[in-house]
Scaffold this motif. Structure first.
Motif, mmCIF file in Angstrom:
data_model
loop_
_atom_site.group_PDB
_atom_site.id
_atom_site.type_symbol
_atom_site.label_atom_id
_atom_site.label_comp_id
_atom_site.label_asym_id
_atom_site.label_seq_id
_atom_site.Cartn_x
_atom_site.Cartn_y
_atom_site.Cartn_z
ATOM 1 N N GLN A 5 0.827 -1.198 0.000
ATOM 2 C CA GLN A 5 0.000 0.000 0.000
ATOM 3 C C GLN A 5 0.869 1.259 0.000
ATOM 4 O O GLN A 5 0.524 2.252 -0.635
ATOM 5 C CB GLN A 5 -0.952 0.014 1.200
ATOM 6 N N LEU A 6 1.991 1.216 0.690
ATOM 7 C CA LEU A 6 2.905 2.353 0.661
ATOM 8 C C LEU A 6 3.455 2.569 -0.747
ATOM 9 O O LEU A 6 3.545 3.697 -1.225
ATOM 10 C CB LEU A 6 4.057 2.148 1.644
ATOM 11 N N LYS A 10 2.896 5.771 -3.155
ATOM 12 C CA LYS A 10 4.053 6.491 -3.704
ATOM 13 C C LYS A 10 3.958 6.606 -5.227
ATOM 14 O O LYS A 10 4.314 7.632 -5.806
ATOM 15 C CB LYS A 10 5.349 5.778 -3.292
ATOM 16 N N LEU A 18 7.112 10.161 1.906
ATOM 17 C CA LEU A 18 6.630 9.246 2.938
ATOM 18 C C LEU A 18 7.757 8.945 3.910
ATOM 19 O O LEU A 18 8.870 8.612 3.495
ATOM 20 C CB LEU A 18 6.162 7.928 2.318
ATOM 21 N N THR A 20 8.335 6.613 7.456
ATOM 22 C CA THR A 20 7.733 5.654 8.381
ATOM 23 C C THR A 20 8.526 5.629 9.679
ATOM 24 O O THR A 20 9.746 5.843 9.682
ATOM 25 C CB THR A 20 7.697 4.241 7.764
ATOM 26 N N LEU A 182 -4.301 9.205 1.239
ATOM 27 C CA LEU A 182 -3.917 7.916 1.815
ATOM 28 C C LEU A 182 -5.140 7.205 2.394
ATOM 29 O O LEU A 182 -5.334 6.004 2.188
ATOM 30 C CB LEU A 182 -2.843 8.090 2.895
#
Length: 197
Positions: A5-6, A10, A18, A20, A182
């Motif tokens: 999903q990231l 992106k 992003l 984390t 998101l």
């Protein structure tokens, strides 16, 4: 959050940076409250302070143990099999939820394993298991990080596999457009419940 999903986010929004972080639940809640982070992906569904929350996915709980451990010969391990074991847990998620679940499944204190909590990542916990410090509870997504000499087994109770859910938490007053995008992506990928911006 799942790396896929990231990566999808992106690709859709390459201009967004992003970042984390992995911290204890308390530190993540504080960072969210103070506006340092926009969203927190947590285990469980406890809604901290004045925030919004939506469920995402769930994962099976597994036990990770040395390959020469007596329980390693079994394909399925039950919560009651954990009596008299040393269970290593991280202070990071999902450590607290796993400990709470362990205490709920084994109500009598004399039947519970000895829990040792460490302020290290789950990867370091696996290193400790590999050298014989104990066993641990992990989620099925942890299987990807393989360590030599360790085995994973499904943990069950009388009704089947045990699971832990993940949720997204964000401040209701956060108007960051990147966060809204998101949240829309998460709603498309995990349609268990509405994601309200």
């Amino acid at each position: 959050m799942c790396a896929r999903q990231l990566l999808d986010f992106k690709k859709l929004f390459p201009q967004v940076e992003l970042v984390t972080v992995e911290r204890s639940r308390t530190r993540l809640t504080t960072a969210l409250h103070n506006g340092v982070i926009d969203v927190s992906i947590i285990t469980g569904d406890q809604q901290p302070f004045d925030s919004k929350i939506t469920p995402l996915w769930s994962e099976r709980i597994l036990i990770v143990l040395p390959s020469d451990h007596p329980l390693a010969a079994r394909e399925v391990i039950y919560w009651t099999d954990l009596q008299h074991q040393i269970v290593l847990l991280s202070h990071y998620d999902p450590g607290r939820e796993l400990e709470d679940l362990l205490n709920a499944k084994l109500i009598s204190p004399e039947h519970r394993p000895r829990i040792e909590r460490h302020d290290v990542s789950r990867g370091v916990i696996k290193s400790l298991i590999a050298v014989g410090f104990g066993i641990s509870l992990v989620l099925e997504s942890d299987i990807g990080a393989n360590f030599s000499g360790l085995v994973y087994r499904e943990l069950r109770d009388g009704t089947g596999p045990s699971r832990i859910g993940f949720s997204a938490v964000w401040r209701g007053d956060n108007e960051n457009p990147a966060l809204q995008n998101l949240l829309k992506l998460l709603a498309e990928r995990y349609p268990f419940g509405p994601v309200a911006p």
